[in-house]
Enzyme design. Structure first.
Site, PDB file in Angstrom:
ATOM      1  N   ILE A  14       3.682  -5.779  -1.364  1.00 39.32           N
ATOM      2  CA  ILE A  14       5.495  -4.941  -1.070  1.00 39.32           C
ATOM      3  C   ILE A  14       5.297  -3.843  -1.924  1.00 39.32           C
ATOM      4  O   ILE A  14       6.072  -2.704  -1.747  1.00 39.32           O
ATOM      5  CB  ILE A  14       6.718  -6.120  -0.549  1.00 39.32           C
ATOM      6  CG1 ILE A  14       7.662  -5.411  -0.245  1.00 39.32           C
ATOM      7  CG2 ILE A  14       6.891  -6.557  -2.058  1.00 39.32           C
ATOM      8  CD1 ILE A  14       7.505  -5.154   1.161  1.00 39.32           C
ATOM      9  N   SER A  36       0.595  -4.775 -13.896  1.00 36.68           N
ATOM     10  CA  SER A  36       0.075  -5.568 -12.921  1.00 36.68           C
ATOM     11  C   SER A  36      -0.809  -5.701 -14.287  1.00 36.68           C
ATOM     12  O   SER A  36      -1.593  -5.268 -14.900  1.00 36.68           O
ATOM     13  CB  SER A  36      -0.480  -4.345 -12.408  1.00 36.68           C
ATOM     14  OG  SER A  36      -2.031  -5.279 -11.558  1.00 36.68           O
ATOM     15  N   LYS A  91      13.102 -10.643  -2.844  1.00 36.24           N
ATOM     16  CA  LYS A  91      13.734 -11.607  -2.587  1.00 36.24           C
ATOM     17  C   LYS A  91      12.989 -12.782  -2.416  1.00 36.24           C
ATOM     18  O   LYS A  91      11.244 -11.787  -1.920  1.00 36.24           O
ATOM     19  CB  LYS A  91      14.462 -11.860  -0.746  1.00 36.24           C
ATOM     20  CG  LYS A  91      14.102 -10.618   0.008  1.00 36.24           C
ATOM     21  CD  LYS A  91      12.681 -10.285   0.954  1.00 36.24           C
ATOM     22  CE  LYS A  91      12.308 -12.406   1.792  1.00 36.24           C
ATOM     23  NZ  LYS A  91      10.701 -12.346   1.762  1.00 36.24           N
ATOM     24  N   ASP A 169      10.233 -17.657   3.214  1.00 38.81           N
ATOM     25  CA  ASP A 169       9.815 -16.479   2.895  1.00 38.81           C
ATOM     26  C   ASP A 169      10.828 -15.652   3.771  1.00 38.81           C
ATOM     27  O   ASP A 169      11.370 -14.877   3.576  1.00 38.81           O
ATOM     28  CB  ASP A 169       8.876 -16.604   2.656  1.00 38.81           C
ATOM     29  CG  ASP A 169       8.507 -15.150   2.028  1.00 38.81           C
ATOM     30  OD1 ASP A 169       8.951 -14.591   0.907  1.00 38.81           O
ATOM     31  OD2 ASP A 169       8.145 -14.122   2.628  1.00 38.81           O
TER      32      ASP A 169
END
Ligand code: NAP
Length: 312
Positions: A14, A36, A91, A169
């Site tokens: 995402i 990262s 989320k 999810d």
């Protein structure tokens, strides 16, 4: 006004599909660093292996956008708030409701802005549906949320671990729309959750809701993660006046009595970053726990059945 420096934490699907390009195109934000754990880079911005390294090296960055899986989010958000950062988070917010409550309280203690995002809410067709249902009421609602886990979560084993939500999810995106547009509160009456026999989270769910409305509206949802044809992200309502209102495409297409009244492209993440800029301007937090509570109730009320094993 100069753009605000922001760091993105967790450079997975995402972050790469949405956050990084949307920040790149934003008038409000400037991508100043990324964190990262695998050392994934983006453009020529500095890359750090942990949030702590970022906070030590570049204290001038006051904002972070946290795009990890929910399992590490509570610790990452707390660490960011303690480092004095304003935080935007993906989320589902956390793995438990207690963790989210703790983050809300901690943001207040640290006097920081906390923005819990629900990307599916940021659609014009969703706002229009909410207005329509406020006027006409709801007699029935049916959520159908079916997609391919292989397409949308390729190789992500965390989705199958406890705290990974499984098909809930993406299902929580439906709930984020549903709880926003419904003109009255809904409760989980019962649920059937199907678990692959070799996994810890459900691949499918069938849910019945109830309400306190005297006209006893019929409300249900079905999620499935093995839909390989195309995404079906639809919520179909019958209004109190008998009109059929269908919100499709994850909230981007609105049909009334079969006729398209509004259809638009994807502006969800641009909308989220505009909202974050507004919250920063006014120093307000925005955390809506309603979709998460409803999903928690699905797990509390869900009867479990085992299905075939799942392998990528
Ligand atoms: P993902 O591809 O697995 O990416 C998550 C990234 O977080 C990893 O690549 C890793 O990046 C970092 N990370 C840090 N700690 C980790 C840990 N303990 N386990 C795994 N990854 C860890 O997942 P995603 O699809 O981007 O989803 C991330 C969040 O966004 C989820 O909450 C999801 O619900 C939400 N979301 C996903 C989609 C979608 O279409 N997939 C859409 C909207 C929202 P580094 O190696 O860079 O540290």
């Amino acid at each position: 006004m100069s753009r605000r420096k922001i760091a993105v934490i967790g450079i997975g699907k995402i972050a790469q599909d949405q956050h990084l390009p949307v920040i790149g195109a934003s008038d409000n934000f400037e991508l100043a660093a990324i964190v990262s754990t695998r050392g994934i880079g983006y453009g020529d911005v500095p890359v750090f292996r942990s949030p702590g390294e970022l906070y030590n090296a570049m204290p001038e960055i006051g904002l972070v956008s946290i795009c990890t899986p929910p399992g590490v989010r509570h610790a990452y958000v707390r660490e960011a708030l303690d480092a004095g950062k304003d935080v935007m988070m993906e989320k589902p917010p956390t793995t438990t409701i207690s963790e989210l409550d703790d983050l809300i309280a901690h943001a207040v203690r640290r006097d920081r802005v906390l923005f819990q995002t629900w990307h599916s809410q940021y659609n014009e067709a969703v706002y229009r549906t909410k207005a329509l249902l406020a006027e006409e009421g709801v007699q029935s609602a049916r959520i159908d949320w079916r997609e391919s886990v292989r397409k949308w979560h390729p190789g992500q084993d965390w989705v199958w671990e406890p705290g990974g939500f499984g098909v809930c999810d993406p299902g929580i995106n439906a709930f984020s729309i549903f709880t926003k547009v419904m003109p009255f509160p809904v409760f989980v009456e019962g649920a059937k959750l199907t678990f692959p026999k070799n996994r810890q989270t459900p691949v499918a769910a069938e849910i019945r809701f109830k309400s306190s409305q005297p006209h006893a509206p019929v409300l249900s949802a079905g999620f499935n993660w093995l839909e390989e044809s195309d995404e079906i992200w639809t919520i179909a309502f019958t209004t109190g006046r008998g009109n059929s209102v269908s919100l499709e495409g994850g909230g981007r297409l609105l049909r009334v009595n079969g006729k398209t009244v509004l259809e638009h492209g994807d502006a969800e993440y641009a909308g989220l970053y505009d909202r974050f800029a507004d919250l920063l301007d006014t120093r307000q937090s925005d955390v809506d726990a309603t979709p998460f509570r409803l999903m928690g109730d699905v797990f509390l009320m869900g009867a479990r059945e085992n299905g075939p094993a799942f392998d990528w």
